[in-house]
Design an enzyme around this catalytic site. Structure first.
Site, short mmCIF file in Angstrom:
data_model
loop_
_atom_site.label_atom_id
_atom_site.label_comp_id
_atom_site.label_asym_id
_atom_site.label_seq_id
_atom_site.Cartn_x
_atom_site.Cartn_y
_atom_site.Cartn_z
N GLY A 1 -11.12 -8.03 -0.86
CA GLY A 1 -9.88 -8.30 -0.13
C GLY A 1 -9.37 -9.71 -0.30
O GLY A 1 -8.20 -9.92 -0.62
N LYS B 1 -20.63 -15.78 1.75
CA LYS B 1 -22.03 -15.49 2.05
C LYS B 1 -22.75 -14.76 0.95
O LYS B 1 -22.29 -13.71 0.48
CB LYS B 1 -22.10 -14.66 3.33
N GLY C 1 -13.64 -3.38 0.77
CA GLY C 1 -15.00 -2.89 0.99
C GLY C 1 -15.40 -1.81 0.00
O GLY C 1 -16.53 -1.78 -0.49
N ARG D 1 0.82 -1.22 0.00
CA ARG D 1 0.00 0.00 0.00
C ARG D 1 0.84 1.26 0.00
O ARG D 1 0.43 2.28 -0.54
CB ARG D 1 -0.94 -0.01 1.20
P1 ADP Z 1 -13.80 -10.99 -0.86
O1 ADP Z 1 -13.03 -10.56 0.35
O2 ADP Z 1 -12.92 -11.18 -2.06
O3 ADP Z 1 -14.97 -10.09 -1.14
P2 ADP Z 1 -15.37 -12.88 0.65
O4 ADP Z 1 -14.91 -12.25 1.91
O5 ADP Z 1 -16.78 -12.69 0.25
O6 ADP Z 1 -14.40 -12.46 -0.55
O7 ADP Z 1 -15.17 -14.47 0.75
C1 ADP Z 1 -13.94 -15.07 1.00
C2 ADP Z 1 -14.09 -16.26 1.92
O8 ADP Z 1 -15.02 -17.20 1.43
C3 ADP Z 1 -12.78 -17.00 2.02
O9 ADP Z 1 -12.33 -16.97 3.36
C4 ADP Z 1 -13.12 -18.44 1.60
O10 ADP Z 1 -12.47 -19.41 2.39
C5 ADP Z 1 -14.61 -18.47 1.81
N1 ADP Z 1 -15.24 -19.50 0.97
C6 ADP Z 1 -15.40 -19.51 -0.35
N2 ADP Z 1 -16.01 -20.63 -0.76
C7 ADP Z 1 -16.20 -21.38 0.33
C8 ADP Z 1 -16.81 -22.66 0.57
N3 ADP Z 1 -17.30 -23.39 -0.44
N4 ADP Z 1 -16.87 -23.11 1.85
C9 ADP Z 1 -16.38 -22.36 2.86
N5 ADP Z 1 -15.82 -21.16 2.70
C10 ADP Z 1 -15.74 -20.67 1.46
MG MG Z 2 -13.46 -10.80 2.48
#
Ligand code: ADP
Ligand code: MG
Length: 398
Positions: free
Chosen positions: A355, A202, A378, A40
């Site tokens: 992230g 989620k 975010g 960063r």
């Molecule tokens: P980002 O930060 O890129 O927006 P998210 O925070 O929404 O992504 O999601 C990332 C998390 O989702 C990771 O920690 C990953 O381990 C979890 N994840 C993705 N697919 C699965 C799955 N099938 N079962 C459990 N955890 C999952």
């Molecule tokens: Mg995340």
């Protein structure tokens, strides 16, 4: 991009004037206060160099971590000043307060081309309240304002929003500009086919992104645990997969409404639990064993998503395809990352936001092969949701 940027500043707007620059120096610190990842800090260098070459006197501010209600040495920016000094190859003065007499005097003592970093903005209670008095005190540190902290632009804080309303000009830094150009360009005038890939844990955290992207994209590919809530809605067994029961109805409605644009994985990699070297195997999506969980998209799905990516002209990706932190459940994420890198080489615009997604792409060593990897988790999500980012809105229009 309808905001003025630092590149548009006339020489007279910079030379001899104090630039209050909001950067994102929210870096990880290790034992003994060392910066363990300076990505960063490096990302802010082009803006700083432009200002310094223009003869500006640069006053930097940033938050770091989440100090609770006041100064906490654990979250001091002092180690960052040291690292920045090495990277810039010129002295960086550090002020142990954010605002007040000492900070103001230090800013006024700067000569053209000199740099000062003030302490963690979150040491001030008013920062996260977007407090007007704090913003006024901050405004005394600069004659004009530059915001290069895209990762904080979705928050209306004193250093990102209120202070930007007090100094003129108030412009976007080069990193901020790049973020807005890639993210905004993909959303507003994408070259088609335009494919979005959404994953992560989620569906509840991603529903606004899905809603915002559905009308814009040619295909929306779903991965991650989020797929399981859709499976539940379709009546499939989901075993011990992560499902959000209170979102099943909504998922059903989305499937119905989205038609063929929304694409769900047709196979899954399942295992009894998330554990390195777990007995993982691939099953069709309607054959998930009751005692196992879907922890990644299956190999057939990964291959078909790769094909979709390689035939696209614009790809936006947010959210890992599986529990990528634990091999072998990183396969789907890696296949998608590889396909995006190959698509980029063929002239496709590829943008990664979020992230964990950015961490996955970096972990795969492919970050440099994407058109753009957003530095704001975010903030990039809120941007993809179509929300106005307060830290951007407060800047001067072109
Ligand atoms: P980002 O930060 O890129 O927006 P998210 O925070 O929404 O992504 O999601 C990332 C998390 O989702 C990771 O920690 C990953 O381990 C979890 N994840 C993705 N697919 C699965 C799955 N099938 N079962 C459990 N955890 C999952
Ligand atoms: Mg995340």
């Amino acid at each position: 991009m309808n905001k003025r940027t630092v590149a548009s500043l006339a020489p007279a707007e910079m030379k001899g004037r104090r630039a209050l620059v909001r950067v994102d120096f929210n870096v990880p610190l290790g034992e003994g206060g060392t910066v363990t990842d300076d990505t960063r800090i490096r990302a802010a260098l082009p803006t700083l160099q432009l200002l310094l070459q223009g003869g500006a006197r640069v006053v930097l501010c940033s938050h770091l971590g989440r100090p609770k209600g006041g100064p906490d040495p654990k979250y001091s920016l002092a180690p960052v000043a040291k690292r920045l000094q090495e990277l810039l190859g010129r002295p960086v003065a550090f002020c142990p307060t954010v605002v007040g007499a000492e900070a103001e005097a230090a800013s006024r003592a700067l000569k053209d081309g000199e740099v000062l970093l003030v302490e963690n903005t979150r040491f001030e209670k008013g920062e996260e309240k977007n407090d007007a008095a704090l913003a006024e005190a901050m405004a005394k540190l600069g004659d004009f304002y530059v915001n290069d902290a895209f990762g904080s632009a979705h928050r209306a804080h004193a250093s990102t929003e209120a202070v930007a309303r007090l100094l003129r000009p108030a412009v976007a830094g080069l990193l901020m500009e790049k973020e807005l150009e890639y993210l905004g360009g993909a959303l507003d005038h994408p070259k088609r086919p335009f494919v979005a890939i959404l994953g992560g844990a989620k569906i509840s955290g991603k529903i606004d992104v899905i809603e915002a992207l559905l009308p814009k994209v040619d295909a929306l590919l779903v991965g991650g645990a989020m797929a399981c809530t859709f499976y539940k809605a379709m009546g499939f067994e989901t075993g011990s997969s992560l499902v959000e029961p209170d979102r099943v109805e909504m998922a059903a409605a989305l499937v119905e409404r989205a038609g063929t644009v929304l694409i769900l994985p047709h196979d899954a990699t399942v295992a009894p639990a998330i554990a390195e070297g777990a007995k993982a195997h691939a099953v069709k999506r309607d054959a998930i064993p009751a005692t196992e969980a879907m922890l990644d998209i299956g190999p057939d799905t990964a291959a078909s998503y790769a094909r979709a990516i390689l035939s696209a002209k614009t790809v936006v990706w947010n959210g890992p395809m599986g529990a990528f932190e634990t091999p072998p459940f990183d396969n789907g994420t890696n296949v998608v990352a590889r396909a995006m890198a190959d698509a980029t080489a063929k002239g496709c615009i590829t943008v990664v936001g979020g992230g964990d997604s950015a961490a996955a792409v970096e972990g795969a060593g492919l970050a440099a092969q994407m058109s753009h990897v957003s530095t704001g988790g975010g903030a990039s999500l809120e941007f993809l949701e179509g929300k106005v980012l307060p830290g951007v809105a407060a800047l001067d229009d072109k």
